[in-house]
Scaffold this active site. Structure first.
Site, PDB file in Angstrom:
ATOM      1  N   SER A  43       0.857  -1.186   0.000  1.00  0.00           N
ATOM      2  CA  SER A  43       0.000   0.000   0.000  1.00  0.00           C
ATOM      3  C   SER A  43       0.896   1.240   0.000  1.00  0.00           C
ATOM      4  O   SER A  43       2.116   1.139   0.206  1.00  0.00           O
ATOM      5  CB  SER A  43      -0.876  -0.002   1.258  1.00  0.00           C
ATOM      6  OG  SER A  43      -0.058   0.183   2.405  1.00  0.00           O
TER       7      SER A  43
ATOM      8  N   ASP B 171      -1.214  -1.566  -3.822  1.00  0.00           N
ATOM      9  CA  ASP B 171      -2.553  -1.748  -3.253  1.00  0.00           C
ATOM     10  C   ASP B 171      -3.141  -0.374  -2.910  1.00  0.00           C
ATOM     11  O   ASP B 171      -2.466   0.455  -2.271  1.00  0.00           O
ATOM     12  CB  ASP B 171      -2.413  -2.622  -1.989  1.00  0.00           C
ATOM     13  CG  ASP B 171      -3.744  -3.023  -1.386  1.00  0.00           C
ATOM     14  OD1 ASP B 171      -4.720  -3.183  -2.145  1.00  0.00           O
ATOM     15  OD2 ASP B 171      -3.796  -3.193  -0.147  1.00  0.00           O
ATOM     16  N   HIS B 172      -4.368  -0.134  -3.314  1.00  0.00           N
ATOM     17  CA  HIS B 172      -5.056   1.145  -3.014  1.00  0.00           C
ATOM     18  C   HIS B 172      -4.233   2.365  -3.408  1.00  0.00           C
ATOM     19  O   HIS B 172      -4.051   3.294  -2.595  1.00  0.00           O
ATOM     20  CB  HIS B 172      -5.439   1.233  -1.525  1.00  0.00           C
ATOM     21  CG  HIS B 172      -6.488   0.248  -1.136  1.00  0.00           C
ATOM     22  ND1 HIS B 172      -7.821   0.379  -1.482  1.00  0.00           N
ATOM     23  CD2 HIS B 172      -6.401  -0.917  -0.462  1.00  0.00           C
ATOM     24  CE1 HIS B 172      -8.505  -0.669  -1.029  1.00  0.00           C
ATOM     25  NE2 HIS B 172      -7.662  -1.475  -0.403  1.00  0.00           N
TER      26      HIS B 172
HETATM   27  P1  13P Z   1      -8.154  -7.408   5.261  1.00  0.00           P
HETATM   28  O1  13P Z   1      -8.107  -6.230   6.195  1.00  0.00           O
HETATM   29  O2  13P Z   1      -9.460  -8.114   5.389  1.00  0.00           O
HETATM   30  O3  13P Z   1      -7.008  -8.303   5.420  1.00  0.00           O
HETATM   31  O4  13P Z   1      -8.128  -6.834   3.756  1.00  0.00           O
HETATM   32  C1  13P Z   1      -6.913  -6.448   3.166  1.00  0.00           C
HETATM   33  C2  13P Z   1      -7.111  -5.714   1.902  1.00  0.00           C
HETATM   34  O5  13P Z   1      -8.184  -5.636   1.331  1.00  0.00           O
HETATM   35  C3  13P Z   1      -5.928  -5.048   1.330  1.00  0.00           C
HETATM   36  O6  13P Z   1      -6.237  -4.261   0.224  1.00  0.00           O
HETATM   37  O1  G3H Z   2      -6.207  -2.038   2.391  1.00  0.00           O
HETATM   38  C1  G3H Z   2      -5.693  -2.174   3.456  1.00  0.00           C
HETATM   39  C2  G3H Z   2      -4.462  -2.952   3.632  1.00  0.00           C
HETATM   40  O2  G3H Z   2      -4.625  -3.767   4.751  1.00  0.00           O
HETATM   41  C3  G3H Z   2      -3.246  -2.064   3.726  1.00  0.00           C
HETATM   42  O3  G3H Z   2      -3.308  -1.375   4.926  1.00  0.00           O
HETATM   43  O4  G3H Z   2      -2.887   1.046   4.384  1.00  0.00           O
HETATM   44  O5  G3H Z   2      -2.409   0.054   6.669  1.00  0.00           O
HETATM   45  O6  G3H Z   2      -0.959  -0.512   4.695  1.00  0.00           O
HETATM   46  P1  G3H Z   2      -2.323  -0.102   5.182  1.00  0.00           P
HETATM   47 ZN    ZN Z   3      -8.148  -3.336   0.296  1.00  0.00          ZN
END
Ligand code: 13P
Ligand code: G3H
Ligand code: ZN
Length: 304
Positions: free
Chosen positions: A50, A81-82
């Protein structure tokens, strides 16, 4: 082996009716655990970071993930991620990620479409795949907080994919990030997923999919954690979601709980220990077990 794009992993999963696990990493131990589990089960995986992970560990952490992925024989996509902005996505594409998510889910539909299109254009030049999100999961998604679920509308999802030509789509069907996903009985909206699956032809992504197993929570609590009423997505519901078109399943929280439980246990039982390698090795093993279990649930074992 060389990094594999998310698209390659997901197209194969869609054809084979299984899902690829996507696991978040923030440090050496988590990366080691995920890669070791993938190797032992002969499974493809997404190693994802992330923007919070990049702030924490710098691009050196991403470099480590890429180095690990290149060293092993199983196909691995290193994924953002995101992704919070075009700039962060572009930086990751330039750095060598093979897959990025652009998360415009908090934006109005048209703005989400234009942001996603911009990232798709930048990514396709480098053969990097793009995941986007429509609908919002309750809780925190990076810097954005949503107090309620905004479930994905199936026809809007079809229009979004058509307009953006995005490679995969994350949907909101009742899951949320973290360890407290449901107040009552855990339930995801499989009927809505079925409707989305009928109208959307790209692989669907399930975020917030940790199962938060009671045994793991109890182990953490036994050694001093306070995780009362933690609840996740039951594995049977994840299996049903895969039958309806989910090809990428994100899991982070379960690894975090396994890490915390193992560190607490080790320190409690070994009060004189102070070598980080000794303290963190059981945590790496515990996270590896979580990832291996998830790979088996998703049906991706042996799918290299
Ligand atoms: P969890 O918090 O359910 O593990 O989801 C993680 C996630 O969606 C990361 O993008
Ligand atoms: O989408 C959420 C994931 O668990 C990543 O979390 O933004 O704390 O790294 P984070
Ligand atoms: Zn997520």
């Amino acid at each position: 082996m060389v990094l594999v794009s998310g698209k390659v992993l997901l197209q194969k999963a869609k054809k084979g009716c299984y899902a690829v696990g996507a696991f978040n990493t923030n440090n050496l131990e988590i990366t080691t655990a995920i890669v070791a589990a993938a190797v032992e089960t002969n499974a493809p995986v997404f190693l994802q970071l992330s923007s919070g992970a990049l702030k924490y560990g710098g691009f050196e952490l991403a470099g480590l993930a890429i180095a690990f992925a290149k060293k092993v024989h199983v196909p691995i996509a290193v994924h953002l991620d995101h992704g919070p902005s075009f700039e962060v996505a572009r930086e990751c594409i330039g750095f060598g990620f093979s897959s990025v998510m652009i998360d415009g889910s908090a934006l109005p539909f048209d703005k989400n479409v234009s942001l996603t299109k911009k990232v798709v254009a930048a990514a396709s030049a480098k053969k990097v795949s793009v995941e986007a999100e429509l609908g919002q999961l309750k809780g925190r998604e990076d810097e954005v907080f949503s107090a309620t679920h905004t479930y994905t509308d199936p026809s809007a999802a079809a229009k979004f994919v058509r307009l953006t030509k995005v490679g995969s789509l994350a949907v909101a069907i009742g899951t949320s990030h973290g360890a407290y996903k449901f107040k009552g009985a855990p339930k995801i909206d499989l009927q809505r997923l079925k409707e989305i699956g009928k109208l959307v032809d790209v692989p669907i992504v399930l975020h917030g999919a940790s199962s938060v197993p009671n045994s793991l929570v109890a182990e953490a609590n036994r050694y001093g954690a306070k995780l009362a009423n933690a609840k996740g997505v039951p594995e049977v519901q994840i299996k049903k979601a895969i039958k309806l078109g989910v090809c990428k399943v994100n899991e982070d929280t379960d690894l975090r709980i396994a890490f915390a439980a193992a560190v607490r246990k080790f320190l409690k039982e070994n009060p004189s220990a102070y070598d980080p390698r000794e303290i963190l090795s059981p945590a790496t093993e515990a996270m590896k077990s979580v990832v291996m279990r998830r790979i088996k649930v998703l049906g991706s074992e042996g799918k290299v």
